[in-house]
Design an enzyme around this catalytic site. Sequence first.
Site, PDB file in Angstrom:
ATOM      1  N   GLU A  33       0.831  -1.202   0.000  1.00  0.00           N
ATOM      2  CA  GLU A  33       0.000   0.000   0.000  1.00  0.00           C
ATOM      3  C   GLU A  33       0.866   1.253   0.000  1.00  0.00           C
ATOM      4  OE1 GLU A  33      -3.554   0.104   2.315  1.00  0.00           O
ATOM      5  OE2 GLU A  33      -3.412  -2.006   2.830  1.00  0.00           O
ATOM      6  N   ASP A  34       0.453   2.220  -0.821  1.00  0.00           N
ATOM      7  CA  ASP A  34       1.021   3.577  -0.797  1.00  0.00           C
ATOM      8  C   ASP A  34       2.523   3.609  -1.086  1.00  0.00           C
ATOM      9  OD1 ASP A  34      -1.523   3.702   0.237  1.00  0.00           O
ATOM     10  OD2 ASP A  34      -1.014   4.849   2.007  1.00  0.00           O
ATOM     11  N   CYS A  73      -6.872   4.050  -2.879  1.00  0.00           N
ATOM     12  CA  CYS A  73      -7.010   2.599  -2.912  1.00  0.00           C
ATOM     13  C   CYS A  73      -8.337   2.073  -3.439  1.00  0.00           C
ATOM     14  CB  CYS A  73      -6.723   2.020  -1.526  1.00  0.00           C
ATOM     15  SG  CYS A  73      -7.843   2.545  -0.228  1.00  0.00           S
ATOM     16  N   ASP A 237      -0.686  -0.491  -4.605  1.00  0.00           N
ATOM     17  CA  ASP A 237      -2.030  -0.085  -5.028  1.00  0.00           C
ATOM     18  C   ASP A 237      -2.069   1.326  -5.602  1.00  0.00           C
ATOM     19  OD1 ASP A 237      -1.643   1.172  -2.568  1.00  0.00           O
ATOM     20  OD2 ASP A 237      -3.592   0.613  -1.743  1.00  0.00           O
TER      21      ASP A 237
END
Length: 609
Positions: A33-34, A73, A237
Site C-alpha cells: 500500500e502507498d 485505494c 495499489d
Amino acid sequence: MLSKLLSLLLLSACCLGTSPAAERPNILWIVSEDTSAFWLGCYGNGEARTPRLDRLASEGSRFTHAYSNAAVCAVARSTLLNGIYAPSQGTQHMRSRHPIPAEFRPYVFYLRGQGYYCTNAAKTDYNFKGKDAAIWDESSNKAHYRNRKEGQPFFAIFNLGMTHESSLFRQKKEPVTRLKPAEVFVPPYLPDLPEVRSDIARYHERVTQLDDRVGEILDELENAGLAEDTIVFYFSDHGGAIPRGKRYLEDSGVRVPLLVRVPGKWRKLSPFKEAEPVSEPVSFVDFAPTLLSLAGLEKAPQMQGRAFLGEHRKALEKGAGVFLFADRFDELYGMRRGWTEGRWKYIRRFMPQQPAAPYSNYSFGQPAWQAWREAYRKGSLKPEHARLWESPQPVEELFDTEADPWEVKNLAADPDHAARLTGMREALKQTMIAVRDTGIVPEPMFAALGREQGIVPYVRAESFDYGKNVDLAFRAGEGKDLERFNAGLGSKDPVERYWSLLGLRIAKVAGKAESRLEDEHSANRVLAAEILWVTGKQEQAKAALAKELTREIDDYSLLNLVNVLERLQIVDGLPPGAIEGLRKRAIADENSSGYVRRFLKRFEQGAPD
C-alpha cells in the site's frame, strides 16, 4: 441454486476460449500500500534497503511505466477488479457504494470458472454495492492458497499494509531509523522541513519491513515446491505515502512498482527478457485482461484494458496512453483527469478554483503534511512549495517526466509545446467520451438520475448528450464562454446546467445564476449560491445555503453542501442552530462513510483543517 451458479461459471469460462481441464499456471499477487516506484532500490533509490524486491526484479521483468489509474485505494481496486475504469463504473468517488451494471464481473468470476482456487488476504474495498468477500473462495486474514484441493491451480493475493500512509502518523514511540533524517534525499517538490526529512527516513524503514515480508512470502512459495509453477506479481495499489504522493496524479501518486517473475516452465507467456526493464506503459485497467490471458482466456468483452502477458497478449498500439482520474477522495470533492504516454504527462483540473491541498484531511495525521501546512500559514515557503495551497490552480499542466521526473516545471504555457498540449488535451477528451466517464455527472445527482440502476445506464443512454456535456465541462474549467454558460442555465439537462454554473463560478460572473437557486438538484442550488458569494452577493448566498441545510437532501448532496460551507469559511455566519441541525442530519450519513460527521467535528472545534 449453487449448481446453477457453477454451471454458469463454467459456461462463461468456456465461452472465453479455453477448457477447465487445461494445465494453467498458479498466479500470486503481492500488493503493498502507498508505495511509489521510487522507494525501491531496483528503481534507482540508493537509500533503499530492499534486497528481496531487487532480487525479484533481477529474476523477472521490471516495468518502468506502470500506473495505478487512480491515486487512492478503493478507486484503484475497483479498476483492478473489473478491468474497467472506475469512472466508467461510477466508482471514482472514495468509499462510495453506488450500484454498477451486473455485466461488470470481476476477474475472479472468470478464474473460478476455470477451476482456480481464488484467495484474498485480505483487503477488499471495491467501492461498489455488494458483498466484497463473496466473490472469493476465501477472503480473510487467514486466506491462503494452501487450502485449495490437491492439484488445483490458484490465484492468491497477499495485501501488505505496513507501508500505508497511516504508518507515518504520530506514534507514542518511534524506532530509531537506519537513515539520518538530515542526510536523506528530499524530492524537489517538497519543502525541506525537519518533519519531511524525518518522515522520509521513517518511511524507508516501512519499505524495508515490506521487503522482509515479501521475502517470507516468496520463501514459503519456494519451500512448498510451487515457485516453478507460479507467476509472481509485486506492485503497489498506488503511490504515496509522503506528501503530494497519494491522491495526486503526478508520478509520485500514480506510478507504481511492478515486478513480474515468470518461471521457466511458463516463459512462453511473457515476451520480455529476464532482468531487462520493460518501458511499455501498463496500468491497472490492463491487469484483469492480463490475468485472464495468463489463464488462457481472452478478455471479457466489457473489459477496457489490454493483456500485456499471456496467450492473448495485445501489443501496445501507436498513440496508446494511460488514463488517470481523481474525484472525491474521502470527504473533499474535486475532479481531475490525466493522460500519459510514459514520458509526457497531461493533467487537467475541472475545478481549478480549489487549491491542490488538501485532497483529504486524513493526510494530516502525518507530521510532514502538518509541517507543510503550518509553513504555508506562516508564509515561510518558497513560491514553488506554496503553490499547492493556493487557488486558483492551473487548469492544465504538462510535464516532461524524463527531463523533469519530479514534475515541478509546468510546460503548458510554453509555445514550444503548444502542439503537444493540444494533442494530449484532445486525447484525454476523446478517451473520456469513449469510456463514458461518469465523472461529468456530479455525485450528488447519482441517486436521482441513476436510481436503482446506477449512473452508468444514464450516461450511456442516447437521450444523454455526452459529447455536448464533456465539451462544456472542458470549457467550464477555463471560464471563457459566458454566453454559452448563461444559455446552458435554461437547459432541461441538469448536468448541462451544472457545468454552465461552474463556468460562471470560475469566471466569477453572476450571470443568470440566481435563476437556479430553486433548481431541482441540490448540487446546482449550492453552486448558484456559491456564485452569488464570490460575486459580492454574500448575504443572499448565505441565506440560500442556510436554507439548503433545512431541505430533504441525500447524504452526498449534504456532503457537497458542507464542502462549500467550509471552502467559503462561513460556518460561523450561519443562523443559530444550523450546526445542531447539521448534527441531526449527519446521524443518517451512512452511504458516504461518515464524512459529514468528520466535517461536523472540525466545525465544532472551530478550526476546520
